[in-house]
Design an enzyme around this catalytic site. Structure first.
Site, PDB file in Angstrom:
ATOM      1  N   PRO A 229      -4.023  -0.072  18.856  1.00 41.24           N
ATOM      2  CA  PRO A 229      -3.786  -0.548  17.480  1.00 41.24           C
ATOM      3  C   PRO A 229      -3.877   0.528  16.407  1.00 41.24           C
ATOM      4  O   PRO A 229      -3.605   0.252  15.240  1.00 41.24           O
ATOM      5  CB  PRO A 229      -4.899  -1.588  17.276  1.00 41.24           C
TER       6      PRO A 229
ATOM      7  N   TYR B 228      -8.932   5.319   8.202  1.00 38.99           N
ATOM      8  CA  TYR B 228      -9.121   5.544   9.640  1.00 38.99           C
ATOM      9  C   TYR B 228     -10.095   6.716   9.748  1.00 38.99           C
ATOM     10  O   TYR B 228      -9.798   7.813   9.278  1.00 38.99           O
ATOM     11  CB  TYR B 228      -7.809   5.941  10.302  1.00 38.99           C
TER      12      TYR B 228
ATOM     13  N   TYR C 244       4.116   6.209  10.400  1.00 37.32           N
ATOM     14  CA  TYR C 244       3.270   5.085   9.976  1.00 37.32           C
ATOM     15  C   TYR C 244       4.089   4.023   9.247  1.00 37.32           C
ATOM     16  O   TYR C 244       3.884   2.824   9.457  1.00 37.32           O
ATOM     17  CB  TYR C 244       2.120   5.586   9.091  1.00 37.32           C
TER      18      TYR C 244
ATOM     19  N   LYS D 252       1.288  -0.487  15.027  1.00 32.93           N
ATOM     20  CA  LYS D 252       2.694  -0.616  15.424  1.00 32.93           C
ATOM     21  C   LYS D 252       3.014  -1.891  16.216  1.00 32.93           C
ATOM     22  O   LYS D 252       4.180  -2.270  16.338  1.00 32.93           O
ATOM     23  CB  LYS D 252       3.113   0.595  16.283  1.00 32.93           C
TER      24      LYS D 252
ATOM     25  N   HIS E 124       0.849  -1.194   0.000  1.00 35.37           N
ATOM     26  CA  HIS E 124       0.000   0.000   0.000  1.00 35.37           C
ATOM     27  C   HIS E 124       0.888   1.249   0.000  1.00 35.37           C
ATOM     28  O   HIS E 124       1.748   1.390   0.856  1.00 35.37           O
ATOM     29  CB  HIS E 124      -0.908   0.022   1.238  1.00 35.37           C
TER      30      HIS E 124
HETATM   31  C1  PHB Z   1      -6.114  -4.678  10.834  1.00 35.53           C
HETATM   32  O1  PHB Z   1      -6.225  -4.865   9.618  1.00 35.53           O
HETATM   33  O2  PHB Z   1      -6.468  -5.539  11.657  1.00 35.53           O
HETATM   34  C2  PHB Z   1      -5.574  -3.390  11.308  1.00 35.53           C
HETATM   35  C3  PHB Z   1      -5.051  -2.490  10.401  1.00 35.53           C
HETATM   36  C4  PHB Z   1      -4.548  -1.287  10.835  1.00 35.53           C
HETATM   37  C5  PHB Z   1      -4.558  -0.981  12.182  1.00 35.53           C
HETATM   38  C6  PHB Z   1      -5.057  -1.887  13.098  1.00 35.53           C
HETATM   39  C7  PHB Z   1      -5.564  -3.096  12.671  1.00 35.53           C
HETATM   40  O3  PHB Z   1      -4.077   0.216  12.600  1.00 35.53           O
END
Ligand code: PHB
Ligand code: APR
Length: 394
Positions: free
Chosen positions: A296, A204, A388, A300, A76
């Site tokens: 989450p 997000y 990130y 990280k 990505h």
């Molecule tokens: C996930 O795909 O489970 C996932 C992706 C990004 C995050 C947290 C979880 O920041």
């Protein structure tokens, strides 16, 4: 019956940290024994995160376990932050030259198990009552019950890779161990579904009704989360209710592309920031979730576990091949310096994106102002991007 096993490094916990450490050490000719209180099927069944930094991908390549990752992982170049339906793309590649790869932790764990089975090293699953002993002595030992038999592993070093609820961290005496913690007043309700993702890149989303995340595992499998009350019960969330709430939080434009279906997994996870210091006590080293937890939001957790293991394995390999203890002596301070930066980023992004029950209208306006700043400032977006994709190791 009592059995005694000798090894160089006794690894407690076969999550990603323990498995990767075992693999790297095996490749360097260092002997390990791996102990877990669960079995392989249980460990592989845990649904966890899925975004790998380039450093993590390289670590898996170098360890010889990246063939499937290269075939199935999804690179990505960017990620979206959304505020009340308005989207801002963080151009990870354009801003940092780096990308991230979407590949489930579950898949990474399977690849590591397969490699270890191939290498024929010792595993003890379903170990009970694991205790760490004589950690300050030259020969520490780890004892546990296995199939009704008492097993003692005599070793040079113990690697505590047994996650947040493990026993290794608590083997550090109270007057040495310091912990730092923040528990967030909400959790994430996650759903896995066999439907194509709503968007090519992760979103997000901050929304009045609470945070939401649109993620994925493959072109045909999606992972979604919504912020929920920390005491919420999964049983209160039918699939229909989840899809309805997710659609509201993602906004009409995004939700128009949402393909819903029957969930194949649904669970609630609390959000926590946690750091334990030091990460070494005598001849024991902590790595991964045993030493630190991040919320989450920044993806990280798994990546930090992998960089801990890279630093620990480098130190152990230097010790065994050259008698050089420089890196193992610096392990705790080097790792913690990096961990705290990842803690800061995960806390900052979590604070920006969630609804906090005790926030005043002023604090809510601060969140909005931060998003507006981010949207109009390349410098601010670059800072998010740099964190990130993962800060450099040194
Ligand atoms: C996930 O795909 O489970 C996932 C992706 C990004 C995050 C947290 C979880 O920041
Ligand atoms: N004895 C033996 N094994 C134990 C014990 C114990 N007392 N306690 C826990 N374990 C095992 C667990 O069964 C688990 O398999 O330790 C392992 C720890 O694995 P993880 O919790 O996955 O931790 P880690 O390998 O550090 O992985 C970090 O996992 O939680 C995510 O966000 C985190 O992605 C990151 C990654």
């Amino acid at each position: 019956m009592t059995k005694t096993v000798k090894t160089q490094v006794c690894i407690i916990g076969s999550g990603p940290s323990g498995l990767l450490l075992a693999q790297i050490l095996a490749n360097a000719g260092v002997d390990t024994v791996l102990i877990d209180r669960r079995d392989r099927a249980y460990i592989e069944g845990r649904i966890r995160a899925g975004v790998l930094e380039q450093v993590t991908v390289k670590a898996l390549e170098d360890a010889g376990v990246a063939d499937r990752l290269h075939r199935e992982g999804m690179p990505h170049d960017g990620v979206y932050l959304a505020f009340d339906g308005e989207r801002h793309r963080i151009d990870l590649k354009g801003l940092t030259g780096k990308t991230v790869t979407v590949y489930g932790q579950t898949e990474m764990t399977k690849d590591l198990f397969d490699a270890r089975t191939g290498a024929g090293q010792q595993f003890f699953f379903d170990a009970e009552d694991v205790t760490l002993n004589d950690l300050k002595a030259d020969q520490p030992h780890v004892a546990f019950m296995h199939g009704g038999e008492k097993v003692t592993v005599e070793c040079d070093y113990v690697a505590g890779c047994d996650g947040f609820h493990g026993v290794s961290r608590n083997a550090i005496p109270n007057d040495v161990l310091r912990t730092f913690e923040r528990v967030y007043p909400f959790g994430w309700l996650g759903v896995l579904v066999d439907k194509p993702p709503v968007n090519e890149e992760l979103i997000y989303a901050h929304h009045d009704r609470g945070f939401a995340l649109a993620s994925m595992r493959s072109p045909t499998r999606s992972r979604y989360y919504i912020q929920c009350d920390v005491n919420e019960k999964v049983s209160n969330w039918s699939d229909d209710r989840f899809w309805e709430e997710l659609s509201l939080r993602l906004g009409a434009e995004t939700a128009a592309n949402l393909q819903t279906g029957q969930s194949i997994e649904k669970s609630i996870a609390p959000l926590r920031s946690f750091v334990a210091e030091p990460m070494r006590y005598g001849n024991m080293f902590l790595a991964g979730d045993a030493a630190h937890i991040v919320p989450p939001t920044g993806a990280k957790g798994l990546n930090l576990a992998v960089t801990d293991v890279l630093m620990l394995s480098r130190g152990l390999i230097e010790h065994y091949s050259n008698g050089n203890d420089h890196y193992i002596d610096r392990y705790s301070q080097d790792v913690l310096a990096r961990v705290w930066k990842a803690e800061r980023f995960s806390w900052q992004l979590s604070t920006l994106m969630h609804q906090f029950p005790d926030y005043s209208p002023f604090e809510k306006r601060m969140q909005r102002a931060e998003f507006d700043y981010l949207r109009n400032s390349e410098a601010a977006s670059r800072s998010i991007a740099e964190n990130y994709v993962g800060l450099p190791m040194e």
